[in-house]
Write a protein that holds these residues in place. Sequence first.
Motif, mmCIF file in Angstrom:
data_model
loop_
_atom_site.group_PDB
_atom_site.id
_atom_site.type_symbol
_atom_site.label_atom_id
_atom_site.label_comp_id
_atom_site.label_asym_id
_atom_site.label_seq_id
_atom_site.Cartn_x
_atom_site.Cartn_y
_atom_site.Cartn_z
ATOM 1 N N PHE A 30 0.843 -1.183 0.000
ATOM 2 C CA PHE A 30 0.000 0.000 0.000
ATOM 3 C C PHE A 30 0.884 1.240 0.000
ATOM 4 O O PHE A 30 1.329 1.705 1.038
ATOM 5 C CB PHE A 30 -0.944 0.021 1.211
ATOM 6 N N THR A 31 1.157 1.748 -1.171
ATOM 7 C CA THR A 31 1.880 3.006 -1.313
ATOM 8 C C THR A 31 0.840 4.127 -1.275
ATOM 9 O O THR A 31 -0.365 3.858 -1.341
ATOM 10 C CB THR A 31 2.651 3.038 -2.642
ATOM 11 N N PRO A 32 1.258 5.389 -1.183
ATOM 12 C CA PRO A 32 0.272 6.470 -1.208
ATOM 13 C C PRO A 32 -0.618 6.446 -2.461
ATOM 14 O O PRO A 32 -1.818 6.685 -2.387
ATOM 15 C CB PRO A 32 1.134 7.731 -1.160
ATOM 16 N N ARG A 33 -0.044 6.121 -3.587
ATOM 17 C CA ARG A 33 -0.829 6.059 -4.830
ATOM 18 C C ARG A 33 -1.858 4.929 -4.775
ATOM 19 O O ARG A 33 -3.029 5.112 -5.136
ATOM 20 C CB ARG A 33 0.103 5.856 -6.017
ATOM 21 N N ASN A 34 -1.442 3.744 -4.319
ATOM 22 C CA ASN A 34 -2.371 2.614 -4.213
ATOM 23 C C ASN A 34 -3.462 2.883 -3.192
ATOM 24 O O ASN A 34 -4.597 2.429 -3.345
ATOM 25 C CB ASN A 34 -1.627 1.339 -3.836
ATOM 26 N N THR A 35 -3.133 3.595 -2.125
ATOM 27 C CA THR A 35 -4.126 3.928 -1.109
ATOM 28 C C THR A 35 -5.199 4.839 -1.677
ATOM 29 O O THR A 35 -6.396 4.623 -1.450
ATOM 30 C CB THR A 35 -3.443 4.592 0.095
ATOM 31 N N ILE A 36 -4.790 5.850 -2.442
ATOM 32 C CA ILE A 36 -5.761 6.774 -3.043
ATOM 33 C C ILE A 36 -6.660 6.037 -4.027
ATOM 34 O O ILE A 36 -7.885 6.207 -4.021
ATOM 35 C CB ILE A 36 -5.025 7.946 -3.718
ATOM 36 N N ILE A 37 -6.076 5.197 -4.862
ATOM 37 C CA ILE A 37 -6.871 4.445 -5.844
ATOM 38 C C ILE A 37 -7.842 3.509 -5.139
ATOM 39 O O ILE A 37 -9.012 3.381 -5.540
ATOM 40 C CB ILE A 37 -5.947 3.686 -6.807
ATOM 41 N N LEU A 39 -9.122 3.843 -2.065
ATOM 42 C CA LEU A 39 -10.192 4.627 -1.436
ATOM 43 C C LEU A 39 -11.196 5.115 -2.472
ATOM 44 O O LEU A 39 -12.406 5.109 -2.217
ATOM 45 C CB LEU A 39 -9.603 5.817 -0.685
ATOM 46 N N LEU A 40 -10.717 5.547 -3.613
ATOM 47 C CA LEU A 40 -11.639 5.980 -4.669
ATOM 48 C C LEU A 40 -12.555 4.842 -5.096
ATOM 49 O O LEU A 40 -13.764 5.021 -5.241
ATOM 50 C CB LEU A 40 -10.848 6.484 -5.886
ATOM 51 N N GLY A 41 -11.984 3.668 -5.307
ATOM 52 C CA GLY A 41 -12.763 2.542 -5.819
ATOM 53 C C GLY A 41 -13.667 1.886 -4.806
ATOM 54 O O GLY A 41 -14.696 1.324 -5.175
ATOM 55 N N MET A 42 -13.311 1.947 -3.515
ATOM 56 C CA MET A 42 -14.079 1.214 -2.523
ATOM 57 C C MET A 42 -14.913 2.096 -1.602
ATOM 58 O O MET A 42 -15.772 1.585 -0.892
ATOM 59 C CB MET A 42 -13.142 0.354 -1.674
ATOM 60 N N VAL A 43 -14.656 3.404 -1.556
ATOM 61 C CA VAL A 43 -15.389 4.267 -0.637
ATOM 62 C C VAL A 43 -16.063 5.423 -1.371
ATOM 63 O O VAL A 43 -17.278 5.613 -1.271
ATOM 64 C CB VAL A 43 -14.451 4.814 0.473
ATOM 65 N N ILE A 44 -15.306 6.201 -2.105
ATOM 66 C CA ILE A 44 -15.824 7.451 -2.671
ATOM 67 C C ILE A 44 -16.815 7.203 -3.813
ATOM 68 O O ILE A 44 -17.899 7.786 -3.818
ATOM 69 C CB ILE A 44 -14.654 8.347 -3.104
ATOM 70 N N VAL A 45 -16.482 6.332 -4.765
ATOM 71 C CA VAL A 45 -17.401 6.076 -5.885
ATOM 72 C C VAL A 45 -18.702 5.426 -5.400
ATOM 73 O O VAL A 45 -19.794 5.913 -5.724
ATOM 74 C CB VAL A 45 -16.711 5.242 -6.985
ATOM 75 N N PRO A 46 -18.672 4.353 -4.597
ATOM 76 C CA PRO A 46 -19.934 3.800 -4.093
ATOM 77 C C PRO A 46 -20.703 4.781 -3.215
ATOM 78 O O PRO A 46 -21.933 4.817 -3.247
ATOM 79 C CB PRO A 46 -19.520 2.569 -3.292
ATOM 80 N N GLY A 47 -19.986 5.585 -2.411
ATOM 81 C CA GLY A 47 -20.662 6.576 -1.574
ATOM 82 C C GLY A 47 -21.377 7.626 -2.399
ATOM 83 O O GLY A 47 -22.491 8.045 -2.066
ATOM 84 N N THR A 48 -20.749 8.056 -3.490
ATOM 85 C CA THR A 48 -21.376 9.032 -4.377
ATOM 86 C C THR A 48 -22.615 8.439 -5.041
ATOM 87 O O THR A 48 -23.655 9.101 -5.125
ATOM 88 C CB THR A 48 -20.371 9.492 -5.445
ATOM 89 N N ILE A 49 -22.523 7.206 -5.485
ATOM 90 C CA ILE A 49 -23.686 6.549 -6.106
ATOM 91 C C ILE A 49 -24.814 6.395 -5.091
ATOM 92 O O ILE A 49 -25.989 6.624 -5.410
ATOM 93 C CB ILE A 49 -23.269 5.191 -6.711
ATOM 94 N N LEU A 50 -24.482 6.017 -3.858
ATOM 95 C CA LEU A 50 -25.493 5.890 -2.818
ATOM 96 C C LEU A 50 -26.160 7.226 -2.528
ATOM 97 O O LEU A 50 -27.381 7.300 -2.378
ATOM 98 C CB LEU A 50 -24.867 5.333 -1.545
ATOM 99 N N TYR A 51 -25.387 8.303 -2.446
ATOM 100 C CA TYR A 51 -25.941 9.626 -2.180
ATOM 101 C C TYR A 51 -26.895 10.068 -3.302
ATOM 102 O O TYR A 51 -28.006 10.521 -3.032
ATOM 103 C CB TYR A 51 -24.818 10.648 -2.019
#
Length: 81
Positions: A30-37, A39-51
């Motif tokens: 888990f590098t900083p780049r992998n962490t951002i990717i 989080l985007l794929g598992m938290v932010i995108v599904p959260g946006t769709i849910l909202y």
Amino acid sequence: MAGGSPLVKYDPAIERWNAMRENAYQHFRFTPRNTIISLLGMVIVPGTILYVASQTDERWNWNGKRRGESLLSRAPEPESS
């Protein structure tokens, strides 16, 4: 069946790529780049769709609508003059 055939030529680059692909999970970090990717794929995108889905839930009603009628579930009353 076709393993020892002299007609098949093995490309060393393809063999190295296959070995890397099969063992990629063993070298993942888990590098900083992998962490951002991640989080985007598992938290932010599904959260946006849910909202968006929760904001538009039961807003539209397509049942038995005719031409000129509003598709909104709670259509505004027509203005009387």
